[in-house]
Design a protein around this motif. Structure first.
Motif, PDB file in Angstrom:
ATOM      1  N   ARG A   7       0.861  -1.180   0.000  1.00 27.66           N
ATOM      2  CA  ARG A   7       0.000   0.000   0.000  1.00 27.66           C
ATOM      3  C   ARG A   7       0.906   1.241   0.000  1.00 27.66           C
ATOM      4  NH1 ARG A   7      -4.384   0.136   4.415  1.00 27.66           N
ATOM      5  NH2 ARG A   7      -5.448   1.393   2.831  1.00 27.66           N
ATOM      6  N   LEU A   8       0.619   2.179  -0.871  1.00 28.69           N
ATOM      7  CA  LEU A   8       1.519   3.320  -1.060  1.00 28.69           C
ATOM      8  C   LEU A   8       1.219   4.481  -0.122  1.00 28.69           C
ATOM      9  CD1 LEU A   8       1.740   3.312  -4.960  1.00 28.69           C
ATOM     10  CD2 LEU A   8       3.320   2.292  -3.292  1.00 28.69           C
ATOM     11  N   HIS A   9       0.008   4.579   0.388  1.00 29.44           N
ATOM     12  CA  HIS A   9      -0.378   5.649   1.306  1.00 29.44           C
ATOM     13  C   HIS A   9       0.091   7.030   0.832  1.00 29.44           C
ATOM     14  CE1 HIS A   9      -1.955   2.794   4.129  1.00 29.44           C
ATOM     15  NE2 HIS A   9      -0.784   2.229   4.349  1.00 29.44           N
ATOM     16  N   HIS A  18      13.712  12.658  -7.526  1.00 33.17           N
ATOM     17  CA  HIS A  18      14.518  11.579  -6.970  1.00 33.17           C
ATOM     18  C   HIS A  18      13.761  10.774  -5.924  1.00 33.17           C
ATOM     19  CE1 HIS A  18      17.918  13.245  -9.103  1.00 33.17           C
ATOM     20  NE2 HIS A  18      17.713  14.427  -8.533  1.00 33.17           N
ATOM     21  N   GLU A  19      12.458  11.006  -5.800  1.00 35.29           N
ATOM     22  CA  GLU A  19      11.627  10.302  -4.826  1.00 35.29           C
ATOM     23  C   GLU A  19      10.476   9.591  -5.520  1.00 35.29           C
ATOM     24  OE1 GLU A  19      11.226  12.797  -0.885  1.00 35.29           O
ATOM     25  OE2 GLU A  19      11.080  14.142  -2.616  1.00 35.29           O
ATOM     26  N   SER A  20      10.008   8.514  -4.884  1.00 35.82           N
ATOM     27  CA  SER A  20       8.767   7.895  -5.324  1.00 35.82           C
ATOM     28  C   SER A  20       7.615   8.832  -4.988  1.00 35.82           C
ATOM     29  CB  SER A  20       8.565   6.551  -4.618  1.00 35.82           C
ATOM     30  OG  SER A  20       9.553   5.620  -5.003  1.00 35.82           O
ATOM     31  N   TYR A 106      10.292   4.079  -7.358  1.00 30.64           N
ATOM     32  CA  TYR A 106      11.633   3.503  -7.310  1.00 30.64           C
ATOM     33  C   TYR A 106      11.522   2.113  -6.688  1.00 30.64           C
ATOM     34  CZ  TYR A 106      13.917   7.920  -8.543  1.00 30.64           C
ATOM     35  OH  TYR A 106      14.351   9.043  -9.206  1.00 30.64           O
ATOM     36  N   LEU A 107      12.137   1.126  -7.327  1.00 31.81           N
ATOM     37  CA  LEU A 107      12.012  -0.234  -6.831  1.00 31.81           C
ATOM     38  C   LEU A 107      12.538  -0.378  -5.410  1.00 31.81           C
ATOM     39  CD1 LEU A 107      11.301  -0.680  -9.780  1.00 31.81           C
ATOM     40  CD2 LEU A 107      12.731  -2.736  -9.771  1.00 31.81           C
ATOM     41  N   ARG A 108      13.464   0.487  -5.010  1.00 37.25           N
ATOM     42  CA  ARG A 108      13.999   0.422  -3.649  1.00 37.25           C
ATOM     43  C   ARG A 108      12.925   0.687  -2.595  1.00 37.25           C
ATOM     44  NH1 ARG A 108      16.102   5.814  -5.420  1.00 37.25           N
ATOM     45  NH2 ARG A 108      14.815   7.368  -4.310  1.00 37.25           N
ATOM     46  N   ASP A 109      11.859   1.369  -2.991  1.00 37.02           N
ATOM     47  CA  ASP A 109      10.811   1.757  -2.051  1.00 37.02           C
ATOM     48  C   ASP A 109       9.634   0.793  -2.021  1.00 37.02           C
ATOM     49  OD1 ASP A 109      12.210   4.116  -1.452  1.00 37.02           O
ATOM     50  OD2 ASP A 109      11.254   5.205  -3.109  1.00 37.02           O
ATOM     51  N   VAL A 110       9.569  -0.114  -2.984  1.00 33.15           N
ATOM     52  CA  VAL A 110       8.391  -0.978  -3.123  1.00 33.15           C
ATOM     53  C   VAL A 110       8.838  -2.435  -3.131  1.00 33.15           C
ATOM     54  CG1 VAL A 110       6.312  -1.451  -4.463  1.00 33.15           C
ATOM     55  CG2 VAL A 110       7.317   0.842  -4.501  1.00 33.15           C
ATOM     56  N   CYS A 172       1.880  14.067  -4.203  1.00 33.03           N
ATOM     57  CA  CYS A 172       1.885  13.323  -2.941  1.00 33.03           C
ATOM     58  C   CYS A 172       3.217  12.606  -2.748  1.00 33.03           C
ATOM     59  CB  CYS A 172       0.781  12.260  -2.934  1.00 33.03           C
ATOM     60  SG  CYS A 172      -0.908  12.887  -2.948  1.00 33.03           S
ATOM     61  N   VAL A 173       3.693  12.600  -1.509  1.00 33.54           N
ATOM     62  CA  VAL A 173       4.786  11.720  -1.124  1.00 33.54           C
ATOM     63  C   VAL A 173       4.180  10.396  -0.691  1.00 33.54           C
ATOM     64  CG1 VAL A 173       6.326  13.599  -0.453  1.00 33.54           C
ATOM     65  CG2 VAL A 173       4.748  12.641   1.228  1.00 33.54           C
ATOM     66  N   LEU A 174       4.985   9.336  -0.681  1.00 36.59           N
ATOM     67  CA  LEU A 174       4.469   8.001  -0.385  1.00 36.59           C
ATOM     68  C   LEU A 174       5.018   7.470   0.935  1.00 36.59           C
ATOM     69  CD1 LEU A 174       4.762   6.360  -3.922  1.00 36.59           C
ATOM     70  CD2 LEU A 174       2.910   7.760  -2.974  1.00 36.59           C
ATOM     71  N   HIS A 175       4.234   6.599   1.560  1.00 37.55           N
ATOM     72  CA  HIS A 175       4.623   5.926   2.794  1.00 37.55           C
ATOM     73  C   HIS A 175       4.316   4.441   2.626  1.00 37.55           C
ATOM     74  CE1 HIS A 175       5.057   9.830   4.873  1.00 37.55           C
ATOM     75  NE2 HIS A 175       4.014  10.184   4.147  1.00 37.55           N
ATOM     76  N   PRO A 176       5.132   3.720   1.836  1.00 38.07           N
ATOM     77  CA  PRO A 176       4.820   2.329   1.500  1.00 38.07           C
ATOM     78  C   PRO A 176       4.705   1.437   2.736  1.00 38.07           C
ATOM     79  CG  PRO A 176       6.564   3.191   0.094  1.00 38.07           C
ATOM     80  CD  PRO A 176       6.374   4.182   1.202  1.00 38.07           C
ATOM     81  N   GLU A 177       3.724   0.544   2.698  1.00 43.18           N
ATOM     82  CA  GLU A 177       3.475  -0.405   3.778  1.00 43.18           C
ATOM     83  C   GLU A 177       3.186  -1.773   3.171  1.00 43.18           C
ATOM     84  OE1 GLU A 177       0.206  -1.213   7.347  1.00 43.18           O
ATOM     85  OE2 GLU A 177      -0.321  -0.010   5.597  1.00 43.18           O
ATOM     86  N   VAL A 178       3.943  -2.771   3.568  1.00 47.25           N
ATOM     87  CA  VAL A 178       3.719  -4.137   3.092  1.00 47.25           C
ATOM     88  C   VAL A 178       2.598  -4.768   3.914  1.00 47.25           C
ATOM     89  CG1 VAL A 178       4.739  -6.409   2.759  1.00 47.25           C
ATOM     90  CG2 VAL A 178       6.119  -4.361   2.380  1.00 47.25           C
TER      91      VAL A 178
END
Length: 345
Positions: A7-9, A18-20, A106-110, A172-178
């Motif tokens: 979930r990207l929130h 340079h950010e997701s 960015y794959l590093r964030d997801v 929007c900035v993202l706050h990824p949550e698995v």
């Protein structure tokens, strides 16, 4: 049957290249042509411009934040007249429409997101108008971030966007949550679905905070109205407990299960190779499930300390798909070069 989803929130912010992000700027090479759409568009109203949408949103946001009499319009007569002028739109342009950034991941964030070998960035753009499938036409771009040299700093903007601005993501900035999620009930074997239905009738749905009456608290308002009529607000809701609380997470996300809101589950196959598509990216009309707060971040359940503007945590991107549905993007598991698929769920 468990699947991992991220979930990207998306939340209001000012992301950089340079950010997701959702609705933020893209890391785009200056020497690469910006994509456009030359397809036929199907819109019931004249299109408007990006500036029109930005001005309308700013006007409404200011109106939401200032004190007002509940019996009065939030916009004063002068503002309403200006709003009507902006909403009037313009004749559709005939040249190709520049695409609009939707998301940059960015794959590093997801966790779990994978692209072509050597690529570490997924960019999603779309033409912000309705097409044959009543959806904006999306474009997926995979690239290696390190290989991008001089950046494009002033990308073209679409001349036409959808009348309500439904396809204009706010930055929007993202706050990824698995998270772990499970299939929608109608994708389960019948015997298991029946067991879960019976089990769900014994469960209790979480309460909604009273402040959710503004502006995304539809479920709370519905329950309040039923309480006033002397009815049990949870009557008839116990059976679908699994569906609303545990199965398919709402909101913008990568991977996971799909909701199948518009028809029975069916396999979707790639036109190029007939492989079964897999879900890649979900673009949702809100972060809330619409019925409870099980999937809502705890911080969003806290009562705001001040006036709430037009944007809320539950709808920070301000995107609406259809009448509050989801846009599901599927990709072929055999090749990233094969066409993707877009479906309204």
């Amino acid at each position: 049957m468990a699947k991992q989803a991220v979930r990207l929130h998306p939340r209001e912010g000012l992301p950089t290249v340079h950010e997701s992000s959702v609705g933020g700027p893209l890391l785009w090479p200056a020497d690469e042509t910006w994509p456009t759409c030359a397809e036929e568009h199907h819109n019931a109203h004249p299109p408007v411009s990006l500036d029109d949408i930005r001005n309308m949103r700013a006007m409404l946001d200011a109106a939401w934040r200032r004190p007002h009499d509940p019996r009065e319009f939030r916009l004063n007569p002068e503002e309403r007249a200006h709003f009507a002028t902006l909403r009037a739109g313009h004749p559709a342009h005939t040249e190709p429409n520049a695409l609009l950034p939707v998301a940059q991941l960015y794959l590093r964030d997801v966790p779990g997101l994978a692209g072509p070998e050597g690529d570490d960035l997924l960019q999603v753009l779309w033409c912000p108008l309705d097409h044959d499938n009543e959806l904006p036409a999306a474009r997926l771009v995979w690239r290696n971030a390190a290989s991008v040299g001089t950046l494009l700093t002033d990308p073209p903007e679409p001349a036409d966007v959808q009348y309500y601005g439904s396809y204009v993501p706010a930055p929007c900035v993202l706050h990824p949550e698995v998270v772990t999620e499970y299939p929608a009930p109608h994708e389960l074997p019948e015997e298991l679905a029946d067991r879960l239905y019976a089990w769900g009738e014994e469960q209790e749905l979480p309460d909604c905070p009273a402040w959710h009456n503004h502006p995304e608290g539809l479920s709370c308002r519905v329950r309040d109205a039923e309480d006033e009529e002397g009815e049990d607000p949870e009557a008839g809701l116990g059976g679908p407990y699994y569906e609303r609380e545990l199965s398919v997470a709402p909101g913008w996300k990568v991977g996971g299960w799909v909701p199948w809101m518009h028809g029975d589950p069916r396999p979707l196959h790639c036109d190029a190779c007939n492989a079964r598509y897999k879900p890649l990216f979900t673009i949702d009309s809100g972060e809330s499930s619409g019925w409870s707060n099980t999937w809502t971040p705890l911080v969003d359940l806290e009562k705001p300390s001040g006036p709430i503007g037009l944007r809320t945590p539950a709808d920070a991107p301000m995107v609406k798909i259809g009448r509050g549905h989801r846009m599901q993007i599927y990709v072929c598991p055999t090749s990233f070069d094969h066409p993707h698929l877009e479906v309204m769920q």
